[in-house]
Design a protein around this motif. Structure first.
Motif, mmCIF file in Angstrom:
data_model
loop_
_atom_site.group_PDB
_atom_site.id
_atom_site.type_symbol
_atom_site.label_atom_id
_atom_site.label_comp_id
_atom_site.label_asym_id
_atom_site.label_seq_id
_atom_site.Cartn_x
_atom_site.Cartn_y
_atom_site.Cartn_z
ATOM 1 N N PHE A 46 0.833 -1.205 0.000
ATOM 2 C CA PHE A 46 0.000 0.000 0.000
ATOM 3 C C PHE A 46 0.866 1.252 0.000
ATOM 4 C CE2 PHE A 46 -2.463 3.397 1.915
ATOM 5 C CZ PHE A 46 -3.681 3.284 1.257
ATOM 6 N N GLN A 47 1.883 1.296 0.842
ATOM 7 C CA GLN A 47 2.733 2.476 0.918
ATOM 8 C C GLN A 47 3.508 2.698 -0.382
ATOM 9 O OE1 GLN A 47 4.909 1.463 4.508
ATOM 10 N NE2 GLN A 47 3.723 2.920 5.735
ATOM 11 N N ALA A 48 3.928 1.596 -1.038
ATOM 12 C CA ALA A 48 4.639 1.739 -2.312
ATOM 13 C C ALA A 48 3.712 2.295 -3.386
ATOM 14 C CB ALA A 48 5.201 0.381 -2.746
ATOM 15 N N LEU A 49 2.475 1.796 -3.424
ATOM 16 C CA LEU A 49 1.495 2.325 -4.383
ATOM 17 C C LEU A 49 1.182 3.785 -4.081
ATOM 18 C CD1 LEU A 49 -0.988 -0.707 -4.576
ATOM 19 C CD2 LEU A 49 0.729 -0.051 -6.281
ATOM 20 N N TRP A 50 1.092 4.114 -2.812
ATOM 21 C CA TRP A 50 0.791 5.483 -2.395
ATOM 22 C C TRP A 50 1.900 6.438 -2.846
ATOM 23 C CZ3 TRP A 50 1.045 7.152 3.449
ATOM 24 C CH2 TRP A 50 0.651 8.484 3.572
ATOM 25 N N LYS A 51 3.147 6.065 -2.618
ATOM 26 C CA LYS A 51 4.250 6.935 -3.022
ATOM 27 C C LYS A 51 4.350 7.023 -4.553
ATOM 28 C CE LYS A 51 5.331 7.692 1.203
ATOM 29 N NZ LYS A 51 4.935 9.012 1.801
ATOM 30 N N GLU A 52 4.096 5.907 -5.227
ATOM 31 C CA GLU A 52 4.149 5.916 -6.692
ATOM 32 C C GLU A 52 3.074 6.819 -7.284
ATOM 33 O OE1 GLU A 52 5.402 5.159 -10.500
ATOM 34 O OE2 GLU A 52 6.407 4.657 -8.601
ATOM 35 N N SER A 53 1.891 6.829 -6.631
ATOM 36 C CA SER A 53 0.798 7.676 -7.142
ATOM 37 C C SER A 53 1.147 9.159 -7.036
ATOM 38 C CB SER A 53 -0.493 7.388 -6.366
ATOM 39 O OG SER A 53 -0.389 7.821 -5.018
ATOM 40 N N SER A 54 2.001 9.516 -6.082
ATOM 41 C CA SER A 54 2.365 10.922 -5.916
ATOM 42 C C SER A 54 3.260 11.414 -7.049
ATOM 43 C CB SER A 54 3.095 11.119 -4.573
ATOM 44 O OG SER A 54 2.309 10.672 -3.495
ATOM 45 N N SER A 63 5.075 -1.239 -15.119
ATOM 46 C CA SER A 63 4.729 -2.661 -15.118
ATOM 47 C C SER A 63 4.774 -3.209 -13.696
ATOM 48 C CB SER A 63 5.703 -3.438 -15.995
ATOM 49 O OG SER A 63 6.990 -3.472 -15.398
ATOM 50 N N HIS A 64 4.095 -4.327 -13.493
ATOM 51 C CA HIS A 64 4.133 -4.984 -12.187
ATOM 52 C C HIS A 64 5.538 -5.525 -11.892
ATOM 53 C CE1 HIS A 64 -0.229 -4.694 -12.534
ATOM 54 N NE2 HIS A 64 -0.296 -5.031 -11.262
ATOM 55 N N HIS A 65 6.276 -5.789 -12.943
ATOM 56 C CA HIS A 65 7.643 -6.273 -12.736
ATOM 57 C C HIS A 65 8.493 -5.205 -12.061
ATOM 58 C CE1 HIS A 65 11.768 -7.535 -13.834
ATOM 59 N NE2 HIS A 65 11.266 -8.752 -13.694
ATOM 60 N N GLN A 66 8.257 -3.952 -12.429
ATOM 61 C CA GLN A 66 8.986 -2.863 -11.798
ATOM 62 C C GLN A 66 8.629 -2.744 -10.312
ATOM 63 O OE1 GLN A 66 7.864 -0.108 -15.343
ATOM 64 N NE2 GLN A 66 9.618 0.899 -14.369
ATOM 65 N N MET A 67 7.349 -2.887 -10.012
ATOM 66 C CA MET A 67 6.913 -2.819 -8.612
ATOM 67 C C MET A 67 7.487 -3.977 -7.817
ATOM 68 S SD MET A 67 5.298 -1.144 -6.293
ATOM 69 C CE MET A 67 4.387 0.060 -7.272
ATOM 70 N N MET A 68 7.557 -5.162 -8.434
ATOM 71 C CA MET A 68 8.161 -6.318 -7.767
ATOM 72 C C MET A 68 9.617 -6.040 -7.396
ATOM 73 S SD MET A 68 6.642 -9.209 -10.317
ATOM 74 C CE MET A 68 8.020 -10.307 -9.979
ATOM 75 N N ASN A 69 10.343 -5.424 -8.309
ATOM 76 C CA ASN A 69 11.753 -5.127 -8.050
ATOM 77 C C ASN A 69 11.921 -4.078 -6.948
ATOM 78 O OD1 ASN A 69 12.623 -6.938 -9.994
ATOM 79 N ND2 ASN A 69 12.669 -5.392 -11.628
ATOM 80 N N LEU A 71 9.885 -3.581 -4.412
ATOM 81 C CA LEU A 71 9.527 -4.163 -3.116
ATOM 82 C C LEU A 71 10.332 -5.415 -2.784
ATOM 83 C CD1 LEU A 71 5.642 -3.788 -3.362
ATOM 84 C CD2 LEU A 71 7.144 -2.570 -1.788
ATOM 85 N N ASN A 72 11.038 -5.946 -3.794
ATOM 86 C CA ASN A 72 11.816 -7.173 -3.613
ATOM 87 C C ASN A 72 10.923 -8.333 -3.154
ATOM 88 O OD1 ASN A 72 14.089 -8.793 -3.659
ATOM 89 N ND2 ASN A 72 14.679 -8.290 -1.550
ATOM 90 N N ILE A 73 9.786 -8.492 -3.825
ATOM 91 C CA ILE A 73 8.877 -9.595 -3.541
ATOM 92 C C ILE A 73 8.474 -10.250 -4.856
ATOM 93 C CG2 ILE A 73 7.956 -8.561 -1.420
ATOM 94 C CD1 ILE A 73 5.527 -7.662 -2.992
ATOM 95 N N THR A 74 7.887 -11.433 -4.776
ATOM 96 C CA THR A 74 7.417 -12.125 -5.971
ATOM 97 C C THR A 74 6.051 -11.590 -6.370
ATOM 98 O OG1 THR A 74 6.303 -13.878 -4.733
ATOM 99 C CG2 THR A 74 8.648 -14.192 -5.228
ATOM 100 N N LEU A 75 5.629 -11.923 -7.569
ATOM 101 C CA LEU A 75 4.321 -11.476 -8.042
ATOM 102 C C LEU A 75 3.204 -12.159 -7.268
ATOM 103 C CD1 LEU A 75 2.997 -9.585 -10.062
ATOM 104 C CD2 LEU A 75 2.917 -11.465 -11.705
ATOM 105 N N ASP A 76 3.426 -13.393 -6.850
ATOM 106 C CA ASP A 76 2.424 -14.082 -6.028
ATOM 107 C C ASP A 76 2.235 -13.363 -4.700
ATOM 108 O OD1 ASP A 76 1.872 -16.107 -7.846
ATOM 109 O OD2 ASP A 76 3.533 -17.343 -7.147
ATOM 110 N N GLU A 77 3.329 -12.912 -4.085
ATOM 111 C CA GLU A 77 3.230 -12.183 -2.819
ATOM 112 C C GLU A 77 2.530 -10.847 -3.016
ATOM 113 O OE1 GLU A 77 7.187 -13.691 -0.376
ATOM 114 O OE2 GLU A 77 7.426 -12.190 -1.958
ATOM 115 N N PHE A 78 2.806 -10.181 -4.135
ATOM 116 C CA PHE A 78 2.128 -8.915 -4.434
ATOM 117 C C PHE A 78 0.632 -9.150 -4.603
ATOM 118 C CE2 PHE A 78 0.280 -5.948 -7.446
ATOM 119 C CZ PHE A 78 0.677 -4.718 -6.937
ATOM 120 N N PHE A 79 0.266 -10.222 -5.313
ATOM 121 C CA PHE A 79 -1.140 -10.502 -5.582
ATOM 122 C C PHE A 79 -1.894 -10.807 -4.290
ATOM 123 C CE2 PHE A 79 -4.527 -13.494 -7.019
ATOM 124 C CZ PHE A 79 -5.246 -12.584 -7.771
#
Length: 458
Positions: A46-54, A63-69, A71-79
Motif C-alpha cells: 500500500f505504501q509503495a502504491l501510495w508513493k508511486e501515485s504521488s 509494469s508490475h515487474h517494476q513494482m516487484m523489483n 519491493l523485492n517480492i514475488t508477483l504471487d506475494e504482491f497478488f
C-alpha cells in the motif's frame, strides 16, 4: 498461483490513483493498526502504491515487474497482498483489456486513529489479533483528548445566533413542507423479520434498527459467525428496559455464541483456502459420543454444549447472570487459552468448592495450572478436578490427624506424677531390678491414668 496467472502477469501495466487526500496520521495508522490485520507485506504494498501515485504522471504507467523489483517480492506475494488490501477496504481495482492489460489501482483513504477505533469490525479484530492489554495500551497512547478546567463554560456563538437566511425586511413566509423520504438501508440482514420479531416483543423496532445499529449488528454477526436464529437471542438480550441497544451486551452475547461453536480461539482474519495448522480440534468429543449413556457422559455433553453465561444463568434463581462475572470469565478464558467446555468445568468446580462464590484469584490459579497442563476437553478437566479434589481431601485428613497427635503429645502431667517419677530415678541402681510383672503393672497404671485424664478434659 493458478488464480494469479489468470489475473495478473509481470508485464501487466498499472496506473495508480488516490481517491482523496489522506489523513496526517496515515503512516501511524497503517503501521500500528492495519499491519496486524493485513501483515507487513500488505502495508508495504500500500505504501509503495501510495508513493508511486504521488509521482506518477497522468497517462503514464509502470509494469508490475517494476513494482516487484522495488519491493523485492514475488508477483504471487504482491497478488496476495493486493487481495488483502481490497478486502480490508484500502484498495479498489479495475481492469482494462487492450493491446496489453492495464490494472487501475484506486487507493482508498485509511481511517484516522479515531475512525479506526470507532469502527466496530476493525477495532474488535485488532483486539483479537494483538491481545487485550496491547490493544488498550495502543489505544491509550494514540487516542488522546484535550481536557479543560471544570469551572469553564461555553460562550461559543451558534450559527443561528449570527446568521439568518431571510432578510429582516421580508415578510414571514409559510415554511415549506418537505416530504420525508424513506431511508434505504443497504444490508444483508433480514430487516422485515427483525422488525416483526421486535414488535412482537413490544419493542419499538425503529429505536433499535437505526442505520448505525444495523451497521454495527451486521459487522458483529460477520465477525462472530452468528446466524439469524442466534441473532434473535442476542438482540433480545441486548435491548435494555429503556428500549436501547446495549452494544457491549450484544457483542458479549455474540462472543459467547462464537466460543460455543468454535472453541476458545478468538475470531481472526484468515485467508480463504489456507490450511490453519493451529486450529484446535475441539468439540470432537461431542461428535464421538452422540448418545451419552452414563451420568458422567451426560455431564460432559452438557458442559460441551453450553457457555459459562448459560451455566451461571441456570444456577441463578433469577435466570440472569452477573455481567461482571461473565466479563471476568471470558477474559480469563481468552488469556489462558482455555476452551469453552474446560471453562464450564472450572466454573462448576470452583462454585462447588468455594460455597457458590467465584473468587478471581482462586479461578486464576486453577486456570493457569490447567493451561500449563494442556487441558483441552471437558473430560480431561473433570479428571484433573477429581484428582485435585482427592489430593485436597487427603491433605486435609493428614493435617487434622497431625494436629490431634500434636495436641496429645503436649498434654501437661500433674506435678505429683512428675515428682514421683524423679524420686524413682534417684533410687540407687543396686536395688533389685523390676521383673516383667512389675513392668506390665506399671504400664497399665499409666494407660489408665492417661485414659481417665483425657476423659476429664473432654
Amino acid at each position: 498461483m493458478n488464480e494469479r496467472m489468470r489475473q495478473l502477469l509481470p508485464n501487466d501495466r498499472m496506473k495508480i490513483y488516490q481517491s482523496e487526500p489522506f489523513f496526517e496520521d496515515t503512516d501511524t495508522v497503517l503501521t500500528l493498526l492495519y499491519q496486524p490485520l493485513i501483515s507487513i507485506k500488505g502495508v508495504a504494498v500500500f505504501q509503495a502504491l501510495w508513493k508511486e501515485s504521488s509521482y506518477q504522471k497522468t497517462q503514464t504507467s509502470i509494469s508490475h515487474h517494476q513494482m516487484m523489483n522495488m519491493l523485492n517480492i514475488t508477483l504471487d506475494e504482491f497478488f496476495e497482498a493486493r487481495k488483502k488490501l481490497e478486502a480490508i477496504g484500502l484498495l479498489h481495482t479495475y481492469k482494462e483489456e487492450g493491446t496489453y492489460r492495464t490494472l487501475y489501482y484506486i487507493l482508498q483513504k485509511p481511517f484516522s486513529v479515531k475512525g479506526f477505533f470507532e469502527d466496530p469490525m476493525l477495532s474488535v479484530l485488532l483486539e483479537h489479533h494483538i491481545g487485550r492489554d496491547a490493544y488498550y495500551r495502543i489505544r491509550k497512547r494514540l487516542m488522546y483528548s484535550m481536557s479543560l478546567p471544570s469551572n469553564v463554560k461555553s460562550v461559543t456563538h451558534a450559527f443561528d445566533d449570527v446568521f439568518t437566511m431571510i432578510h429582516p425586511n421580508e415578510a414571514k413566509q409559510e415554511p415549506v413542507q418537505v416530504e420525508e423520504k424513506t431511508l434505504t438501508i443497504d444490508t444483508n440482514l433480514p430487516l422485515e423479520w427483525l422488525h416483526k420479531m421486535l414488535t412482537q416483543q413490544n419493542i419499538k423496532a425503529k429505536w433499535i434498527l437505526t442505520q448505525s445499529n444495523i451497521d454495527f449488528i451486521e459487522k458483529m454477526t460477520k465477525i462472530y459467525d452468528v446466524d439469524f436464529l442466534e441473532l434473535e437471542k442476542a438482540l433480545l438480550w441486548a435491548v435494555t428496559e429503556d428500549q436501547v441497544l446495549d452494544r457491549k451486551e450484544f457483542q458479549d452475547m455474540c462472543k459467547d455464541i462464537f466460543y460455543k461453536k468454535h472453541g476458545s480461539v478468538p475470531p481472526r482474519l484468515y485467508v480463504k483456502g489456507e490450511q490453519n495448522q493451529t486450529q484446535p480440534e475441539q468439540n470432537t468429543s461431542s461428535h464421538q459420543q452422540e448418545q451419552p449413556q452414563s451420568k458422567e457422559e451426560k455431564l460432559i455433553q452438557h458442559f460441551e454444549t453450553i457457555t459459562h453465561r448459560e451455566l451461571l444463568e441456570d444456577l441463578s434463581s433469577s435466570g440472569r447472570a452477573s455481567m461482571k462475572e461473565i466479563d471476568m470469565l471470558t477474559n480469563m478464558m481468552e488469556e489462558h487459552g482455555l476452551s469453552q467446555p474446560v471453562m464450564n468445568v472450572l466454573v462448576d468446580y470452583v462454585l462447588k468448592r468455594n460455597h457458590n462464590k467465584l473468587a478471581k484469584n482462586y479461578l486464576e490459579t486453577i486456570a493457569a495450572h490447567w493451561s500449563r497442563e494442556g487441558i483441552a476437553t471437558a473430560k480431561e478437566a473433570m479428571q484433573i478436578a477429581k484428582r485435585e479434589h482427592h489430593m485436597y481431601e487427603t491433605w486435609k485428613k493428614k493435617k487434622s490427624y497431625n494436629q490431634k497427635k500434636k495436641q496429645g503429645s503436649n498434654e501437661v502431667l500433674p506435678k505429683w506424677f512428675e515428682e514421683e517419677r524423679k524420686n524413682k530415678q534417684k533410687q540407687p541402681s543396686a536395688t533389685k531390678q523390676p521383673n516383667q510383672e512389675d513392668l506390665e503393672k506399671e504400664k497399665k497404671e499409666l494407660e489408665a491414668f492417661f485414659k481417665n485424664y483425657s476423659k476429664s478434659n473432654h
